[in-house]
Enzyme design. Sequence first.
Site, PDB file in Angstrom:
ATOM      1  CB  ALA A   1      -0.931  -0.004   1.209  1.00  0.00           C
TER       2      ALA A   1
ATOM      3  CG  ASN B   1       1.199  -6.692   6.556  1.00  0.00           C
ATOM      4  OD1 ASN B   1       1.870  -7.655   6.902  1.00  0.00           O
ATOM      5  ND2 ASN B   1      -0.096  -6.596   6.843  1.00  0.00           N
TER       6      ASN B   1
ATOM      7  CG  HIS C   1      -0.023   3.959   3.795  1.00  0.00           C
ATOM      8  ND1 HIS C   1      -0.075   3.198   4.935  1.00  0.00           N
ATOM      9  CD2 HIS C   1      -1.032   3.527   3.017  1.00  0.00           C
ATOM     10  CE1 HIS C   1      -1.065   2.328   4.849  1.00  0.00           C
ATOM     11  NE2 HIS C   1      -1.672   2.504   3.682  1.00  0.00           N
TER      12      HIS C   1
HETATM   13  N1  LIG Z   1       1.703  -5.252   2.247  1.00  0.00           N
HETATM   14  C1  LIG Z   1       0.605  -4.520   2.315  1.00  0.00           C
HETATM   15  O1  LIG Z   1       0.589  -3.326   1.999  1.00  0.00           O
HETATM   16  C2  LIG Z   1      -0.655  -5.154   2.797  1.00  0.00           C
HETATM   17  C3  LIG Z   1      -0.673  -6.462   3.210  1.00  0.00           C
HETATM   18  N2  LIG Z   1      -1.844  -7.051   3.624  1.00  0.00           N
HETATM   19  C4  LIG Z   1      -1.788  -8.459   4.045  1.00  0.00           C
HETATM   20  O2  LIG Z   1      -2.652  -9.204   3.222  1.00  0.00           O
HETATM   21  C5  LIG Z   1      -3.503 -10.019   4.021  1.00  0.00           C
HETATM   22  C6  LIG Z   1      -4.815 -10.247   3.298  1.00  0.00           C
HETATM   23  O3  LIG Z   1      -5.516  -9.028   3.195  1.00  0.00           O
HETATM   24  P1  LIG Z   1      -7.061  -9.029   2.817  1.00  0.00           P
HETATM   25  O4  LIG Z   1      -7.301  -9.836   1.612  1.00  0.00           O
HETATM   26  O5  LIG Z   1      -7.504  -7.632   2.832  1.00  0.00           O
HETATM   27  O6  LIG Z   1      -7.677  -9.780   4.088  1.00  0.00           O
HETATM   28  P2  LIG Z   1      -9.087 -10.508   4.208  1.00  0.00           P
HETATM   29  O7  LIG Z   1      -9.320 -10.655   5.673  1.00  0.00           O
HETATM   30  O8  LIG Z   1     -10.100  -9.859   3.370  1.00  0.00           O
HETATM   31  O9  LIG Z   1      -8.813 -11.950   3.578  1.00  0.00           O
HETATM   32  C7  LIG Z   1      -7.907 -12.844   4.110  1.00  0.00           C
HETATM   33  C8  LIG Z   1      -8.236 -14.211   3.572  1.00  0.00           C
HETATM   34  O10 LIG Z   1      -7.217 -15.128   3.966  1.00  0.00           O
HETATM   35  C9  LIG Z   1      -7.817 -16.308   4.446  1.00  0.00           C
HETATM   36  N3  LIG Z   1      -6.923 -16.931   5.434  1.00  0.00           N
HETATM   37  C10 LIG Z   1      -6.595 -16.471   6.642  1.00  0.00           C
HETATM   38  N4  LIG Z   1      -5.722 -17.306   7.237  1.00  0.00           N
HETATM   39  C11 LIG Z   1      -5.527 -18.323   6.381  1.00  0.00           C
HETATM   40  C12 LIG Z   1      -4.759 -19.510   6.402  1.00  0.00           C
HETATM   41  N5  LIG Z   1      -4.015 -19.817   7.457  1.00  0.00           N
HETATM   42  N6  LIG Z   1      -4.788 -20.317   5.333  1.00  0.00           N
HETATM   43  C13 LIG Z   1      -5.544 -20.002   4.254  1.00  0.00           C
HETATM   44  N7  LIG Z   1      -6.302 -18.908   4.175  1.00  0.00           N
HETATM   45  C14 LIG Z   1      -6.298 -18.086   5.220  1.00  0.00           C
HETATM   46  C15 LIG Z   1      -9.134 -15.888   5.045  1.00  0.00           C
HETATM   47  O11 LIG Z   1      -9.936 -17.008   5.013  1.00  0.00           O
HETATM   48  P3  LIG Z   1     -11.308 -17.105   5.824  1.00  0.00           P
HETATM   49  O12 LIG Z   1     -12.277 -16.474   4.904  1.00  0.00           O
HETATM   50  O13 LIG Z   1     -11.478 -18.562   5.997  1.00  0.00           O
HETATM   51  O14 LIG Z   1     -11.116 -16.374   7.113  1.00  0.00           O
HETATM   52  C16 LIG Z   1      -9.550 -14.764   4.095  1.00  0.00           C
HETATM   53  O15 LIG Z   1     -10.263 -15.270   2.994  1.00  0.00           O
HETATM   54  C17 LIG Z   1      -3.617  -9.251   5.344  1.00  0.00           C
HETATM   55  O16 LIG Z   1      -3.914 -10.119   6.411  1.00  0.00           O
HETATM   56  C18 LIG Z   1      -2.261  -8.629   5.495  1.00  0.00           C
HETATM   57  O17 LIG Z   1      -1.388  -9.525   6.175  1.00  0.00           O
HETATM   58  C19 LIG Z   1      -3.012  -6.357   3.615  1.00  0.00           C
HETATM   59  C20 LIG Z   1      -3.044  -5.058   3.218  1.00  0.00           C
HETATM   60  C21 LIG Z   1      -1.871  -4.335   2.806  1.00  0.00           C
HETATM   61  O1  LIG Z   2      -3.616  -1.655   3.033  1.00  0.00           O
HETATM   62  C1  LIG Z   2      -3.109  -0.757   3.709  1.00  0.00           C
HETATM   63  O2  LIG Z   2      -3.461   0.436   3.631  1.00  0.00           O
HETATM   64  C2  LIG Z   2      -1.955  -1.055   4.609  1.00  0.00           C
HETATM   65  C3  LIG Z   2      -2.124  -2.199   5.491  1.00  0.00           C
HETATM   66  O3  LIG Z   2      -3.204  -2.663   5.755  1.00  0.00           O
HETATM   67  C4  LIG Z   2      -0.913  -2.795   6.059  1.00  0.00           C
HETATM   68  O4  LIG Z   2       0.140  -2.145   6.018  1.00  0.00           O
HETATM   69  O5  LIG Z   2      -1.003  -3.922   6.575  1.00  0.00           O
END
Ligand SMILES: NC(=O)C1=CN([C@@H]2O[C@H](COP(=O)(O)OP(=O)(O)OC[C@H]3O[C@@H](n4cnc5c(N)ncnc54)[C@H](OP(=O)(O)O)[C@@H]3O)[C@@H](O)[C@H]2O)C=CC1
Ligand SMILES: O=C([O-])CC(=O)C(=O)O
Length: 294
Positions: A138, A204, A234
């Site tokens: 992000a 993250n 951010h």
């Molecule tokens: N680098 C960056 O800028 C960012 C990174 N992220 C990362 O990306 C991840 C995903 O974001 P987002 O899609 O918005 O989150 P969501 O909560 O919308 O989706 C996460 C999905 O992952 C599934 N899940 C959780 N744990 C597991 C597991 N152990 N094995 C398989 N599936 C699993 C969940 O399944 P279920 O439906 O069964 O709960 C859900 O469908 C965040 O948790 C964060 O760590 C997010 C935003 C920004």
């Molecule tokens: O998606 C974003 O804005 C950032 C975020 O959640 C993260 O850093 O985990």
Amino acid sequence: MSQTVFEPAEVATPQRAVRIAVLGYGAIGQQLIEAIAHEVAPQAAICVVRRQALPLPPVAQTPLAVCTDVQALLAWQPDLVVECAGHAAVSQYVVPLLAQGVDAIVASVGALADAPLHGLLLQHAHVSGALLRTVSGAIGGLDALAAAAPAGLDWVRYTGRKPPLAWQGTPAAQGRDLTQLRQAETIYTGSARAAALAYPKNANVAAAVALAGIGFERTEVQLVADPEVQTNVHELEAQGAFGRLHLRIANEALPSNPKSSWLAALSLTQELRRLLELKRHRSPALQQPPHCCG
Ligand SMILES: NC(=O)C1=CN([C@@H]2O[C@H](COP(=O)(O)OP(=O)(O)OC[C@H]3O[C@@H](n4cnc5c(N)ncnc54)[C@H](OP(=O)(O)O)[C@@H]3O)[C@@H](O)[C@H]2O)C=CC1
Ligand SMILES: O=C([O-])CC(=O)C(=O)O
């Protein structure tokens, strides 16, 4: 003949489609899969890793296989894995896949704040030869930060500012009614390491900044719940021998998850494009129609 991700003229001996494992079918995973099926790799075979074996409809006529455990996924022999499922999925899936030589792109960069896990990931990538990529997600400007770092950085500061709703279910909600917030409130100040571990779904970006610049301990992080903002804001500031950097980005959140910015999904998609391009050069035979698991 249907369209392939690779230019047909560049493919010497077509053998099979590239197999992409997507960890997580949430806000980011669904965006990513749409992009893969429609544009990035329309002939790819996609296996979605979920916690429950719920069937998924095809996307753009691409059948989606579903796996719920690492053994089934390994048996499917993915060419690469894209993680967007959360920190737990990094140790649960990315570690064993990397160990087997499967290239990985990680969105949950904050998982690497766990130093032993980070070490294990690097070791498996080194031994197996698999590529481990983390995304800028992000935020932007990390190329500049990484380029500036060897010349010396005095300090690096990251501020993450989101509407109160985005902090629900986090330590920020403890002892505080986020729905009643009338002005911006700093909910965390400290190192990028502690931020990433305490706010696994919101910090993250702090981890990505740390990895690009001066590391998890020295990167200063501030997290703010702000009722005045409608976007996920951010800010990255740094000073060093190179000069001074100030970047501010206001991201639209994904409709189904106010914590996650749309740019995070776009960044993951872009990293996938890059990795597929690299793999195309390494093994031009990857292209034929899929044979799915699940
Ligand atoms: N680098 C960056 O800028 C960012 C990174 N992220 C990362 O990306 C991840 C995903 O974001 P987002 O899609 O918005 O989150 P969501 O909560 O919308 O989706 C996460 C999905 O992952 C599934 N899940 C959780 N744990 C597991 C597991 N152990 N094995 C398989 N599936 C699993 C969940 O399944 P279920 O439906 O069964 O709960 C859900 O469908 C965040 O948790 C964060 O760590 C997010 C935003 C920004
Ligand atoms: O998606 C974003 O804005 C950032 C975020 O959640 C993260 O850093 O985990």
